[in-house]
Design an enzyme around this catalytic site. Structure first.
Site, PDB file in Angstrom:
ATOM      1  N   GLU A 240       0.661  -1.016   0.163  1.00 54.21           N
ATOM      2  CA  GLU A 240       0.053   0.397  -0.190  1.00 54.21           C
ATOM      3  C   GLU A 240       0.524   0.847   0.514  1.00 54.21           C
ATOM      4  OE1 GLU A 240      -2.525   0.353   3.421  1.00 54.21           O
ATOM      5  OE2 GLU A 240      -2.831  -1.971   2.845  1.00 54.21           O
ATOM      6  N   PRO A 241       1.685   1.710  -0.845  1.00 54.44           N
ATOM      7  CA  PRO A 241       2.939   2.424  -0.562  1.00 54.44           C
ATOM      8  C   PRO A 241       1.742   3.616  -1.110  1.00 54.44           C
ATOM      9  CG  PRO A 241       3.098   1.274  -3.055  1.00 54.44           C
ATOM     10  CD  PRO A 241       1.890   0.796  -2.144  1.00 54.44           C
ATOM     11  N   GLY A 242       1.868   5.013  -0.400  1.00 53.67           N
ATOM     12  CA  GLY A 242       2.112   6.109  -1.232  1.00 53.67           C
ATOM     13  C   GLY A 242       2.313   7.342  -1.453  1.00 53.67           C
TER      14      GLY A 242
ATOM     15  N   TYR B  63       4.691  18.687  11.383  1.00 55.77           N
ATOM     16  CA  TYR B  63       5.182  17.735  11.627  1.00 55.77           C
ATOM     17  C   TYR B  63       6.536  17.679  11.658  1.00 55.77           C
ATOM     18  CZ  TYR B  63       2.392  14.630   9.523  1.00 55.77           C
ATOM     19  OH  TYR B  63       0.874  14.444   8.585  1.00 55.77           O
TER      20      TYR B  63
ATOM     21  N   ARG C 278       2.932  19.886   6.309  1.00 56.60           N
ATOM     22  CA  ARG C 278       3.687  18.652   7.321  1.00 56.60           C
ATOM     23  C   ARG C 278       4.946  19.426   8.288  1.00 56.60           C
ATOM     24  NH1 ARG C 278       6.958  15.535   4.511  1.00 56.60           N
ATOM     25  NH2 ARG C 278       6.218  14.179   6.124  1.00 56.60           N
TER      26      ARG C 278
ATOM     27  N   CYS D  92      -2.189  33.831   9.196  1.00 60.06           N
ATOM     28  CA  CYS D  92      -2.058  34.149  11.068  1.00 60.06           C
ATOM     29  C   CYS D  92      -1.355  33.254  12.336  1.00 60.06           C
ATOM     30  CB  CYS D  92      -2.856  35.789  10.682  1.00 60.06           C
ATOM     31  SG  CYS D  92      -3.242  36.664  10.192  1.00 60.06           S
ATOM     32  N   GLU D  93      -0.231  32.865  11.248  1.00 60.20           N
ATOM     33  CA  GLU D  93       0.228  31.446  12.698  1.00 60.20           C
ATOM     34  C   GLU D  93       1.454  31.487  12.705  1.00 60.20           C
ATOM     35  OE1 GLU D  93      -1.337  28.898  14.617  1.00 60.20           O
ATOM     36  OE2 GLU D  93      -3.485  29.290  13.894  1.00 60.20           O
TER      37      GLU D  93
ATOM     38  N   TYR E 297       0.599  14.296   0.522  1.00 60.84           N
ATOM     39  CA  TYR E 297       0.466  15.058   1.814  1.00 60.84           C
ATOM     40  C   TYR E 297       0.796  16.303   2.010  1.00 60.84           C
ATOM     41  CZ  TYR E 297       0.548   9.570   3.371  1.00 60.84           C
ATOM     42  OH  TYR E 297       0.708   8.101   2.847  1.00 60.84           O
TER      43      TYR E 297
END
Ligand code: LLP
Length: 430
Positions: A279-281, A322, A318, A349-350, A377
């Site tokens: 199941e590679p993504g 992460y 990402r 605004c972060e 992703y």
């Protein structure tokens, strides 16, 4: 100059960055920025490399739709022969819409609703990857209501440490995913007694962005133990699904070579003659895509130089989520390359809206940057935060480019919202 080895379809030609035979500056001009750009050649090569590695066996490569579910990409993968790993009815609808074969679909995920299970049963998918005892009974109930049989596999947690980011480790004992190794035999026994359940397979998925071969080998060995024990109990497993999780190069990681992966697994699989599923993504689409963005402003603070670009954490979450690294490179090389360390940040605004910290770049307002390894992703996890439209996506093949998803309009952003009521009519009239 940046190391483009992991991206065989990227090259500098006369100081300009090209993807296949298309200049990224041209793409920015035609489609605007931010823009996701994918290389068909990279995608098809990655898929073919995977399937070639296992050509000696009956194998199904079920691309993980969650990595990037764009319909055109799914359609191209279906044409290449891919099956699909899905985690929702929505993803199944995408696959069907793209012309994917439901008989090559495995359905993973810890929270399948009754509606989703019924939809998948009616679509006649290949197999449900069951993640809990309660799900087994729910699937059985749905299948018996439809007077059908559900093909199932249990996703077993082999309890091996994939040595990757904790958010993307999934095969450990305390993970919310899969069923504990020690309970697997009991669950298979229970499943074998249910009239509307057909036991087909066994599966595991230990995590993502894995660059060490050993956890895969350990996981396989544990799963093979189970297959043997099940055989002794008279339960036959006809397919073995080892999930996805193969890592790619973002910065300096050495990915596992597919031939080494296949050799290591196949050499341990002599005693199992069933079908193999993967199941590679990320490994298929990750390094096939980049995010193209334009510098709006440069801004200097005493300790930081910021390159404020038109892409943001809503386009690519990402790095914020992460702390993930994505290589960021200039699309055009300047003839006099005075370069500085920039924090490449977006307009959201972060404070955490950072796409890359301390990047050595020669950058000026209006310049284009390419944020690499964003095929997986990236677009799939994008959002409308700050009422920002999701970016367009373009697929490139040789010297051709095709728009495969349009930038959202303001109308797209508000179409779900209902405003034809008033809680305070009097006020609105005053
Ligand atoms: N199969 C299952 C059951 C999965 O849960 C996943 C990913 C895959 C296959 C595909 O894994 P891959 O080959 O792409 O590593 N958003 C995170 C990654 C989350 C992965 C979730 N599951 C990221 O951006 O790194």
């Amino acid at each position: 100059m940046a190391n483009l080895t992991p991206f065989p379809e990227l090259s500098y030609r006369q100081q300009e960055l090209y993807i296949e035979d298309v200049s990224l500056s041209d793409l920015a001009q035609v489609y605007g920025t931010p823009l996701y750009v994918y290389s068909y050649s990279a995608l098809s090569k990655a898929y073919r490399e995977f399937s070639a590695a296992f050509a000696s066996r009956d194998t199904m490569i079920c691309y993980a739709v969650k990595a990037n579910g764009n319909l055109s990409l799914l359609r191209e993968l279906a044409i290449l022969g891919a099956g699909f790993d899905i985690v929702s009815a929505g993803e199944l609808k995408r696959v069907l819409n793209a012309g994917g074969d439901p008989q090559k679909v495995v359905f993973s995920g810890v929270g399948k609703s009754k509606e989703e299970i019924i939809f998948a049963l009616k679509a006649n998918i290949f197999c449900f990857n069951i993640e809990s005892e309660a799900e087994l009974y729910r699937i059985h109930e749905c299948a018996s209501e439809l007077n059908m049989h559900a093909n199932v596999s249990f996703r077993v947690n082999p309890d091996v440490d994939p040595k990757t980011h904790p958010y993307i480790s999934t095969g450990l004992k305390n993970s919310k995913f899969g069923v504990p190794f020690d309970t697997a035999i009991d669950l298979y026994t229970k499943a074998s007694q249910l009239d509307h359940i057909l036991i087909k397979g066994i599966d595991c998925h230990i995590g993502s962005q894995i660059t060490d071969l050993n956890p895969f080998i350990e996981a396989l060995e544990r799963i093979l133990e189970l297959i043997d024990e099940l055989k002794r109990l008279g339960i036959t497993i006809s397919h073995l699904d080892l999930g996805g999780g193969l890592g790619i190069t973002y910065k300096d990681e050495t990915p596992i070579s597919l031939t080494a992966y296949a050799e290591a697994l196949l050499s341990r699989l002599h005693g199992f003659s069933g079908k193999l599923i993967f199941e590679p993504g990320r490994r298929i689409i990750g390094n096939s895509g980049l995010l193209l963005t334009k510098i709006e402003f440069l801004k200097h603070s005493p300790e930081h130089q910021f390159a404020i670009v038109d892409a943001a954490m809503n386009d690519l979450v990402r790095p914020s989520l992460y702390d993930a690294w994505h290589e960021i490179i200039e699309v055009k090389h300047h003839s006099n390359p005075a370069s500085y360390q920039f924090d490449v940040v977006g307009p959201v605004c972060e404070t955490g809206d950072i796409l890359g910290s301390r990047r050595q770049l020669s950058a000026e307002p209006g310049d284009l940057l390419a944020i690499l390894s964003t095929g997986a992703y990236g677009a799939a996890m994008s959002s409308n935060y700050n009422a920002r439209s999701r970016a367009s996506e373009v697929l490139v093949y040789k010297d051709q480019h095709y728009l495969i998803s349009q930038r959202e309009s303001f109308d797209d952003l508000i179409q779900r919202e209902l405003t034809d009521f008033l809680t305070q009519p009097a006020l609105s009239k005053s």
